[in-house]
Enzyme design. Structure first.
Site, short mmCIF file in Angstrom:
data_model
loop_
_atom_site.label_atom_id
_atom_site.label_comp_id
_atom_site.label_asym_id
_atom_site.label_seq_id
_atom_site.Cartn_x
_atom_site.Cartn_y
_atom_site.Cartn_z
N ALA A 17 0.83 -1.21 0.00
CA ALA A 17 0.00 0.00 0.00
C ALA A 17 0.86 1.26 0.00
O ALA A 17 0.60 2.21 -0.75
CB ALA A 17 -0.94 -0.01 1.21
N GLY A 18 1.90 1.27 0.84
CA GLY A 18 2.75 2.45 0.93
C GLY A 18 3.48 2.74 -0.37
O GLY A 18 3.58 3.89 -0.81
N PHE A 117 -9.57 -20.22 -5.31
CA PHE A 117 -9.25 -19.78 -3.95
C PHE A 117 -10.53 -19.80 -3.12
O PHE A 117 -11.63 -19.71 -3.66
CB PHE A 117 -8.66 -18.37 -3.98
CG PHE A 117 -7.29 -18.29 -3.35
CD1 PHE A 117 -6.18 -18.74 -4.03
CD2 PHE A 117 -7.12 -17.76 -2.07
CE1 PHE A 117 -4.92 -18.68 -3.45
CE2 PHE A 117 -5.87 -17.69 -1.49
CZ PHE A 117 -4.76 -18.15 -2.17
N ASP A 218 1.43 -0.60 15.09
CA ASP A 218 1.88 0.78 15.34
C ASP A 218 0.86 1.82 14.87
O ASP A 218 0.57 2.78 15.59
CB ASP A 218 3.21 1.06 14.61
CG ASP A 218 4.34 0.14 15.02
OD1 ASP A 218 4.08 -0.85 15.74
OD2 ASP A 218 5.49 0.39 14.61
N GLN A 237 -8.69 -12.29 11.52
CA GLN A 237 -8.75 -13.56 10.80
C GLN A 237 -7.71 -14.57 11.27
O GLN A 237 -6.52 -14.24 11.36
CB GLN A 237 -8.55 -13.32 9.31
CG GLN A 237 -8.55 -14.59 8.48
CD GLN A 237 -8.70 -14.29 7.00
OE1 GLN A 237 -7.72 -13.97 6.34
NE2 GLN A 237 -9.90 -14.36 6.51
N HIS A 239 -6.09 -17.77 9.83
CA HIS A 239 -5.95 -18.55 8.58
C HIS A 239 -5.93 -20.03 8.97
O HIS A 239 -5.24 -20.40 9.91
CB HIS A 239 -4.66 -18.15 7.88
CG HIS A 239 -4.53 -18.66 6.49
ND1 HIS A 239 -4.38 -20.00 6.20
CD2 HIS A 239 -4.55 -18.02 5.29
CE1 HIS A 239 -4.30 -20.14 4.88
NE2 HIS A 239 -4.41 -18.97 4.31
N LEU A 249 2.67 -19.47 7.37
CA LEU A 249 1.53 -19.64 6.47
C LEU A 249 1.77 -20.71 5.41
O LEU A 249 2.82 -20.74 4.77
CB LEU A 249 1.27 -18.29 5.78
CG LEU A 249 0.08 -18.25 4.82
CD1 LEU A 249 -1.22 -18.44 5.58
CD2 LEU A 249 0.07 -16.93 4.07
N THR A 251 -0.19 -21.45 2.07
CA THR A 251 -1.21 -20.77 1.28
C THR A 251 -2.44 -21.63 1.00
O THR A 251 -2.34 -22.84 0.82
CB THR A 251 -0.65 -20.28 -0.08
OG1 THR A 251 -1.74 -19.72 -0.84
CG2 THR A 251 -0.04 -21.41 -0.89
N GLU A 252 -3.58 -20.93 0.97
CA GLU A 252 -4.83 -21.52 0.52
C GLU A 252 -4.69 -22.04 -0.91
O GLU A 252 -5.47 -22.89 -1.34
CB GLU A 252 -5.86 -20.39 0.56
CG GLU A 252 -7.28 -20.76 0.61
CD GLU A 252 -8.10 -19.51 0.97
OE1 GLU A 252 -7.80 -18.87 1.99
OE2 GLU A 252 -9.03 -19.19 0.22
N ARG A 283 -12.22 -18.64 5.00
CA ARG A 283 -11.23 -18.99 6.03
C ARG A 283 -11.83 -19.14 7.42
O ARG A 283 -11.42 -20.02 8.17
CB ARG A 283 -10.14 -17.92 6.04
CG ARG A 283 -9.28 -18.01 4.81
CD ARG A 283 -8.26 -16.90 4.75
NE ARG A 283 -7.42 -17.07 3.57
CZ ARG A 283 -6.52 -16.17 3.17
NH1 ARG A 283 -6.35 -15.05 3.85
NH2 ARG A 283 -5.80 -16.40 2.10
N HIS A 370 -3.72 -14.20 11.44
CA HIS A 370 -3.25 -13.85 10.10
C HIS A 370 -3.52 -12.43 9.65
O HIS A 370 -2.66 -11.78 9.08
CB HIS A 370 -3.88 -14.82 9.11
CG HIS A 370 -3.40 -14.70 7.70
ND1 HIS A 370 -2.06 -14.81 7.36
CD2 HIS A 370 -4.05 -14.48 6.53
CE1 HIS A 370 -1.93 -14.67 6.05
NE2 HIS A 370 -3.10 -14.44 5.53
N ARG A 412 -12.14 -11.70 5.73
CA ARG A 412 -11.56 -11.39 4.42
C ARG A 412 -11.43 -12.65 3.57
O ARG A 412 -11.03 -13.70 4.08
CB ARG A 412 -10.19 -10.75 4.58
CG ARG A 412 -9.48 -10.52 3.27
CD ARG A 412 -8.19 -9.75 3.42
NE ARG A 412 -7.12 -10.47 4.06
CZ ARG A 412 -6.42 -11.47 3.49
NH1 ARG A 412 -6.73 -11.89 2.28
NH2 ARG A 412 -5.44 -12.05 4.16
N SER A 417 -6.48 -9.29 0.10
CA SER A 417 -5.60 -8.36 0.82
C SER A 417 -4.64 -7.69 -0.15
O SER A 417 -4.44 -6.47 -0.09
CB SER A 417 -4.82 -9.07 1.93
OG SER A 417 -3.97 -10.05 1.39
#
Lengths: 597, 231
Positions: A17-18, A117, A218, A237, A239, A249, A251-252, A283, A370, A412, A417
């Site tokens: 995102a950043g 998924f 934070d 969530q 997972h 993790l 993965t799914e 999930r 998760h 989610r 995500s």
């Protein structure tokens, strides 16, 4: 020593995102990115299975179906205007990532590869649909790398290993942040016209987690300390498939490629819990099913875990039973080699950490903390909201896991995500730059680092002898036991009390390191303070919701209660008290229905 | 099992300006990560011990260290893999700042010098993805795995001795684009890498390949770039 900087847009966090925000904001505004990690260390890089977008490269699919699946997956708590925006933007934004250079896996015709998924379906047949666009099982790594590469190309201004500790505001308007430079211990004031928080989640609240050490809440904690609310923190969530005990993790995508879950009796138990999509249910549903199997003594050897089976003979057997076919319409037959090429990192993790070869053996797994559905409340333009009426905090934006738009509601879906990161990261960059162009630098307070110094000085002066690690371990155990997959009033109440006790003991923490350079001891202590704040608000918000919805599953209130609780929570932290308020969910096209998979 | 753990310490700010070792006897499980041991020491014995870490499962690249003399990620090596006498030191060839923390700036500077990004502004008229066959995609798959942990670069004897050399990791990241069918700047990258500090500094020691926690065939990637330059 305090150093001063001025940038029109300051972005905190350099994950998906950043970096996406940085690429867009820096096109028109003087932009700086601050991150406590080198950008390529960000936790986006740990995402595995894919990014959801209805490209329809392999079979019919529509953004509308993606929207409905996300609404349903959210247990109707997601805001439907935001969800529709995200799922519609998904298609062009995935193409945009490809144009930036993202090395997606490919179909034989050269288009982007897609896989099944959990919770993503053909809305007509109700069967799983291939919507997850992937790059092997390292899609997050590729997104993080690609965005960082583009930032290098576009000469984005980075302050690496600058840990942001405070948000600056004046008269309700955000005007900067305070950060500590890890290498020197110096405090830096960044005077800004707009600030974007893209600081990630807080899975380190729980004992077993897939989350990085850096995921300490934070962003949410800083905002709460400045009097802003946190939204929907009761929804976190778990997972279903973390490596037993370690939480790493799996993965799914393993189940997307045909892997199944089995209990001690060798039974594919998801057939009982989700008869239509079975192992590819949402999930929350799968995590609860595992928990119940374990509770009823059907964990492996009676233990607290079940097996994930992706051996080719198993995958092929169930593909035939489920009637899954390959692109040629014939029953799907995979080899161990093909599975290895689809999920190479998973095979590597299993070999490294479990000593298990998943092409030949079963993987012991358990649910792992998760993803934070909750976070800093925003509208779908990423503007941070100050109250239940939707008042905007001028100059403040948030995107990615730290934000609660809310597109994930109570649960989610996998692949959403990474989608959230790029869609809302981009929006945040555009909106923060637009805002900055129309704003002046709001003057800073006379002593902008006062609150930061107060926090650090207290930790440095602590002589109470409480150890960070002891308090952290007690927090994690308690939250795992009582604010985990299943919850009761009694458990959540005792968890909230425990968090209050730990927060008071936290005042007696003492650190060993009193130096300035790379004082990770001090910063770990500061991060623990954030985790405790987030944990307390999570426990209190959870206790206050007497229903089961998505990831918030109560033994004493097993049903969803739309009449009274189809609403978002907002929580303000004041001392050790949490004040709650609620706001309605935005519903446009999809009226709540019973959620069955 | 009891582990005898020896840790490199250096912190001029706190009077430890001469590198030295601290030793600890720790009760550990064979399946513990070396990182878990470091966390144990930091949490319970000496909070001043400093090292970088984040994901703790080998994908973020924060915690490359020298463990019993070889570069590894502390989170991706288990006690049973290295035995009960474990020595942990910082990676070589970058200035040590504090304990296991080294100055990563020279490493990232080399990375940035090789144009580590796709160059191609042409987009299909329909706005959709560029097509790339699975074979074209496979051509550079190995080098997309790099997590920039610096384990390869700081295991290279040429890199230790020559501050002009960009090092294996930078070449791996150039390779990732040179062999991507969509990229249009391969020639420029090859020119950079044919220069003074480029691929021809490599003496094929294979340390890099052995050090890579992602099992990238680093030496082979360097050889392919050399070959692309010499034609």
């Amino acid at each position: 020593m305090v150093q001063h900087h001025q940038h029109e847009v300051v972005i905190v966090g350099a994950g998906g995102a950043g970096l996406m925000a940085a690429l867009y904001a820096s096109r028109s505004a003087d932009t700086a990115v601050l991150s406590k990690l080198y950008p390529t260390r960000s936790h986006t890089g740990a995402a595995q299975g894919g990014i959801g977008a209805a490209l329809g490269n392999l079979e019919e699919d529509h953004a509308d179906w993606h929207t409905f699946d996300t609404v349903k997956g959210s247990d109707y708590l997601g805001d439907q205007d935001a969800i529709e925006y995200m799922c519609t933007q998904a298609v062009p934004v995935v193409y945009e990532l490809e144009h930036m250079g993202l090395p997606f896996s490919r179909n034989p015709d050269g288009t982007i590869a897609q896989r099944r998924f959990g919770g993503h379906t053909n809305n007509e047949t109700k069967k799983p649909v291939m919507r997850s666009c992937y790059a092997a099982d390292r899609t997050g790594h590729m997104i993080l790398q690609t965005l960082y590469q583009q930032c290098i190309k576009n000469k984005v201004n980075f302050y690496d290993e600058f840990h942001v500790l405070d948000l600056l505001m004046r008269d309700g308007v955000v005007n900067g942040v305070v950060a500590v430079e890890l290498a020197t211990g110096d405090l830096h004031v960044f005077h800004a016209k707009s600030v974007v928080f893209a600081t990630g989640g807080h899975g380190r609240v729980w004992e077993v987690t897939s989350n990085a050490y850096a995921y300490t809440g934070d962003g949410v904690a800083i905002a709460m300390r400045r009097g802003l609310p946190a939204q929907d923190l009761e929804f976190f969530q778990f997972h279903p498939t973390g490596i037993f005990k370690m939480g790493i993790l799996i993965t799914e995508g393993v189940r997307g490629e045909g892997g199944i879950l089995v209990n001690d009796q060798g039974e594919r138990f998801m057939e009982r819990y989700a008869p239509t999509v079975k192992d590819l249910a949402s999930r929350d549903v799968v995590s609860r099913s595992i928990f119940l199997e374990v509770k009823e003594g059907r964990g492996i050897n009676g233990g607290r875990y079940v097996h994930l089976d992706m051996r080719p003979e198993t995958v092929n057997k169930y593909a035939e039973l489920d009637g899954r076919t390959g692109p040629d319409g014939k029953p799907l037959i995979v080899t161990g080699e093909q599975l290895l090429s689809k999920v190479p990192d998973i095979v590597d993790f299993a070999r490294t950490y479990l000593g298990v070869d998943p092409i030949k053996e079963l993987m012991p797994i358990q649910p792992t903390a998760h993803y934070a559905m909750g976070g800093i409340p925003t509208n779908f333009h990423t503007q941070v909201l100050a109250d239940a009426k939707g008042a905007v905090v001028p100059g403040f934006f948030a995107a990615g896991e730290v934000a609660c738009v809310s597109v994930h509601g109570a649960n989610r879906l996998g692949t959403n995500s990474l989608l959230d990161l790029v869609v809302f990261g981009k929006e945040a960059g555009i909106k923060a730059a637009e805002y900055a162009k129309g704003a002046d630098y709001k003057p800073l307070d006379e002593d902008p680092t006062a609150f930061t110094r107060e926090q650090l000085d207290r930790l440095l002066a602590g002589k109470g002898g409480e150890k960070i690690v002891t308090i952290a371990e007690e927090m994690k155990m308690k939250m795992m036991d009582d604010v985990g997959v299943f919850r009761t009033a009694e458990g959540m109440h005792s968890a909230a009390e425990k968090m209050r006790e730990l927060r008071s003991r936290y005042l007696n923490v003492s650190v060993d390191d009193h130096g300035r350079r790379f004082n990770t001891d001090l910063l770990n202590a500061w991060e623990l303070g954030c985790l405790l704040d987030v944990a307390l608000v999570t426990a209190v918000s959870a206790e206050a919701r007497p229903e089961s919805r998505g990831a918030h599953a109560r033994e004493d209130f097993p049903q969803r209660d739309d009449a009274n609780w189809l609403k978002h929570s907002l929580a303000w932290l004041d001392g050790d008290q949490v004040k709650l308020d609620y706001k309605p969910v935005t519903i446009t096209k999809h009226q709540p229905m019973e959620r069955v998979y | 099992m009891l582990v005898y753990l020896k840790i490199f310490r250096y912190n001029p700010e706190a009077g430890r300006s001469t590198p030295s070792f601290d030793t600890y006897n720790i009760e550990a499980q064979p399946t513990d990560r070396v990182l878990d041991l470091l966390e144990h020491v930091k949490g319970h014995v000496d909070g001043t011990l400093s090292f970088r870490r984040s994901c703790a499962h080998g994908v973020c690249g924060s915690d490359a260290m020298r463990i019993n003399g070889r570069n590894m990620l502390a989170c991706k090596v288990l006690v049973k893999d290295v035995g009960n006498e474990i020595t942990v030191e910082p990676i070589l060839g970058l200035p040590v700042l504090k304990d296991m923390i080294v100055d990563m700036e020279p490493f990232f500077d080399s990375y940035k010098a090789v144009m580590p990004y796709l160059v191609n502004d042409e987009v299909p008229a329909d706005g959709k993805e560029r097509l790339q066959s699975p074979e074209q995609r496979e051509r550079f798959d190995d080098t997309t795995k790099c997590i920039m942990c610096a384990a390869c670069t700081t295991s290279c004897p040429v890199y230790w001795a020559d501050d002009q050399y960009v090092g294996p990791a930078a070449i791996v990241n150039a390779h990732r684009f040179i062999f991507d069918s969509r990229d249009q700047a391969g020639g420029e990258r090859l020119k950079i890498l044919s220069d003074h500090g480029g691929v021809f500094r490599c003496r094929t020691a294979f340390n890099c390949t052995e050090a890579c926690p992602r099992e990238i065939h680093v030496t082979q990637a360097i050889a392919e770039v050399k070959q692309a330059i010499t034609g």
